[in-house]
Structures are given as C-alpha cells and as structure tokens.
Scaffold this motif. Structure first.
Motif, PDB file in Angstrom:
ATOM      1  N   SER A 100      -3.658  29.908  -5.106  1.00 57.27           N
ATOM      2  CA  SER A 100      -4.236  28.567  -5.221  1.00 57.27           C
ATOM      3  C   SER A 100      -3.141  27.521  -5.384  1.00 57.27           C
ATOM      4  O   SER A 100      -2.058  27.798  -5.901  1.00 57.27           O
ATOM      5  N   LEU A 101      -3.477  26.324  -4.943  1.00 52.20           N
ATOM      6  CA  LEU A 101      -2.639  25.147  -5.169  1.00 52.20           C
ATOM      7  C   LEU A 101      -3.554  23.948  -5.378  1.00 52.20           C
ATOM      8  O   LEU A 101      -4.669  23.929  -4.842  1.00 52.20           O
ATOM      9  N   ARG A 102      -3.074  22.961  -6.102  1.00 46.92           N
ATOM     10  CA  ARG A 102      -3.793  21.702  -6.210  1.00 46.92           C
ATOM     11  C   ARG A 102      -2.884  20.567  -5.760  1.00 46.92           C
ATOM     12  O   ARG A 102      -1.833  20.343  -6.356  1.00 46.92           O
ATOM     13  N   LEU A 103      -3.313  19.892  -4.723  1.00 42.37           N
ATOM     14  CA  LEU A 103      -2.583  18.730  -4.230  1.00 42.37           C
ATOM     15  C   LEU A 103      -3.113  17.477  -4.905  1.00 42.37           C
ATOM     16  O   LEU A 103      -4.304  17.374  -5.199  1.00 42.37           O
ATOM     17  N   SER A 104      -2.227  16.527  -5.113  1.00 40.07           N
ATOM     18  CA  SER A 104      -2.602  15.230  -5.669  1.00 40.07           C
ATOM     19  C   SER A 104      -2.131  14.123  -4.737  1.00 40.07           C
ATOM     20  O   SER A 104      -1.099  14.264  -4.076  1.00 40.07           O
ATOM     21  N   CYS A 105      -2.882  13.048  -4.716  1.00 42.19           N
ATOM     22  CA  CYS A 105      -2.517  11.863  -3.944  1.00 42.19           C
ATOM     23  C   CYS A 105      -2.645  10.669  -4.867  1.00 42.19           C
ATOM     24  O   CYS A 105      -3.756  10.362  -5.331  1.00 42.19           O
ATOM     25  N   ALA A 106      -1.533   9.998  -5.115  1.00 43.17           N
ATOM     26  CA  ALA A 106      -1.518   8.818  -5.980  1.00 43.17           C
ATOM     27  C   ALA A 106      -1.485   7.569  -5.113  1.00 43.17           C
ATOM     28  O   ALA A 106      -0.610   7.429  -4.253  1.00 43.17           O
ATOM     29  N   ALA A 107      -2.433   6.681  -5.347  1.00 45.61           N
ATOM     30  CA  ALA A 107      -2.545   5.458  -4.546  1.00 45.61           C
ATOM     31  C   ALA A 107      -2.153   4.237  -5.365  1.00 45.61           C
ATOM     32  O   ALA A 107      -2.419   4.171  -6.566  1.00 45.61           O
ATOM     33  N   SER A 108      -1.546   3.270  -4.696  1.00 48.25           N
ATOM     34  CA  SER A 108      -1.191   2.016  -5.357  1.00 48.25           C
ATOM     35  C   SER A 108      -1.141   0.891  -4.336  1.00 48.25           C
ATOM     36  O   SER A 108      -0.982   1.134  -3.138  1.00 48.25           O
ATOM     37  N   VAL A 156       0.849  -1.187   0.000  1.00 51.43           N
ATOM     38  CA  VAL A 156       0.000   0.000   0.000  1.00 51.43           C
ATOM     39  C   VAL A 156       0.892   1.247   0.000  1.00 51.43           C
ATOM     40  O   VAL A 156       1.786   1.371   0.822  1.00 51.43           O
ATOM     41  N   GLN A 157       0.610   2.133  -0.919  1.00 49.70           N
ATOM     42  CA  GLN A 157       1.412   3.349  -0.999  1.00 49.70           C
ATOM     43  C   GLN A 157       0.531   4.532  -1.380  1.00 49.70           C
ATOM     44  O   GLN A 157      -0.307   4.429  -2.275  1.00 49.70           O
ATOM     45  N   LEU A 158       0.726   5.647  -0.675  1.00 42.25           N
ATOM     46  CA  LEU A 158       0.083   6.911  -0.988  1.00 42.25           C
ATOM     47  C   LEU A 158       1.183   7.938  -1.149  1.00 42.25           C
ATOM     48  O   LEU A 158       2.025   8.088  -0.258  1.00 42.25           O
ATOM     49  N   VAL A 159       1.161   8.656  -2.260  1.00 42.82           N
ATOM     50  CA  VAL A 159       2.192   9.650  -2.522  1.00 42.82           C
ATOM     51  C   VAL A 159       1.534  10.977  -2.853  1.00 42.82           C
ATOM     52  O   VAL A 159       0.824  11.087  -3.855  1.00 42.82           O
ATOM     53  N   GLU A 160       1.778  11.973  -1.995  1.00 44.04           N
ATOM     54  CA  GLU A 160       1.225  13.306  -2.214  1.00 44.04           C
ATOM     55  C   GLU A 160       2.197  14.145  -3.029  1.00 44.04           C
ATOM     56  O   GLU A 160       3.421  13.956  -2.961  1.00 44.04           O
ATOM     57  N   SER A 161       1.646  15.096  -3.744  1.00 44.45           N
ATOM     58  CA  SER A 161       2.451  16.062  -4.481  1.00 44.45           C
ATOM     59  C   SER A 161       1.643  17.335  -4.660  1.00 44.45           C
ATOM     60  O   SER A 161       0.433  17.351  -4.416  1.00 44.45           O
ATOM     61  N   GLY A 162       2.315  18.391  -5.081  1.00 49.14           N
ATOM     62  CA  GLY A 162       1.629  19.635  -5.394  1.00 49.14           C
ATOM     63  C   GLY A 162       1.779  20.741  -4.366  1.00 49.14           C
ATOM     64  O   GLY A 162       1.295  21.852  -4.578  1.00 49.14           O
ATOM     65  N   GLY A 163       2.415  20.439  -3.242  1.00 47.28           N
ATOM     66  CA  GLY A 163       2.613  21.480  -2.247  1.00 47.28           C
ATOM     67  C   GLY A 163       3.633  22.502  -2.705  1.00 47.28           C
ATOM     68  O   GLY A 163       4.284  22.349  -3.738  1.00 47.28           O
ATOM     69  N   GLY A 164       3.749  23.576  -1.911  1.00 45.71           N
ATOM     70  CA  GLY A 164       4.712  24.609  -2.245  1.00 45.71           C
ATOM     71  C   GLY A 164       4.442  25.883  -1.494  1.00 45.71           C
ATOM     72  O   GLY A 164       3.666  25.903  -0.531  1.00 45.71           O
TER      73      GLY A 164
END
Length: 121
Positions: free
Chosen positions: A16-24, A1-9
């Motif tokens: 505005s910002l858009r965060l993403s979370c990729a699941a696998s 199980v893995q969750l990887v966030e991205s999009g911060g800054g």
C-alpha cells in the motif's frame, strides 16, 4: 496556483501507499480534483476523481483500480489523498494531481509535477 504531490515510492506487489496532493493559490474546494497516472510508453489516464465542495464528495474510479484505491479530500487544509491498496506491478506509473474544473467533462487546467509509484513483483 500550485499542486504538490508526495507519497510515491517503491513497494512490493500487494502493498500500500498513500499519495497526497497539497493545493495552494486558489479556492481548492470549488473544483473537482482528480488523480491521473502515466506509465512509460502509455497515455495519461484518469485513476480517480472527487467532487468539489457541496456535491457530497462524489467519487469516481477507473475500472482497474475500483475496490483497491480510495480518493478523499480535506478542504480545510487543501489536501487530496489517494489511498492505494493491493498494489500491482501494472500500477507502476507517475501519478499526477489535477484540478481546476467544476465538472467532469475534461481534466482541469492545473497539474502537479507528479510522483513516481513503482510496484515490484
């Protein structure tokens, strides 16, 4: 199980910002998915949640972000997003993706590593 966030800054107040979370590694669509955040010296708090497949993409939001943040998910590609508009300095925190439960009773058992969001005044 893995969750990887991205999009911060780093962003200015009002931006505005858009965060993403990729699941696998698991059946992502079977679980509710949430975004939490933790600011320095504060406890981790729920920001937004979106329901699992089959429940009409029900969403919930913490009061401080209602009307400014939008959570969405694309089950076909195992992604969850958090669109954050009209950001404020008090939104500064590490944002975490969370999943693994099919109810809203507590947070799920799976967490990402977090992504830093910093809002300057």
């Amino acid at each position: 199980v893995q969750l990887v966030e991205s999009g911060g800054g780093l962003v200015q107040s009002g931006g505005s910002l858009r965060l993403s979370c990729a699941a696998s590694g698991f059946t992502f669509s079977s679980y509710h998915t949430n975004w939490y955040r933790q600011a320095p010296g504060k406890e981790r708090e729920l920001v937004a949640g979106i329901s699992r497949l089959g429940l009409g993409r029900t969403t919930r939001y913490a009061d401080p972000v209602k009307g400014r943040f939008t959570i969405s998910r694309d089950n076909a590609v195992n992604l969850v997003y958090l669109q954050m508009n009209y950001l404020k300095p008090e939104d500064t925190a590490v944002y975490y993706c969370n999943t693994g439960r099919a109810d809203w009773v507590t947070a799920g058992p799976y967490w990402g590593q977090g992504t830093q969001v910093t809002v300057s005044s």
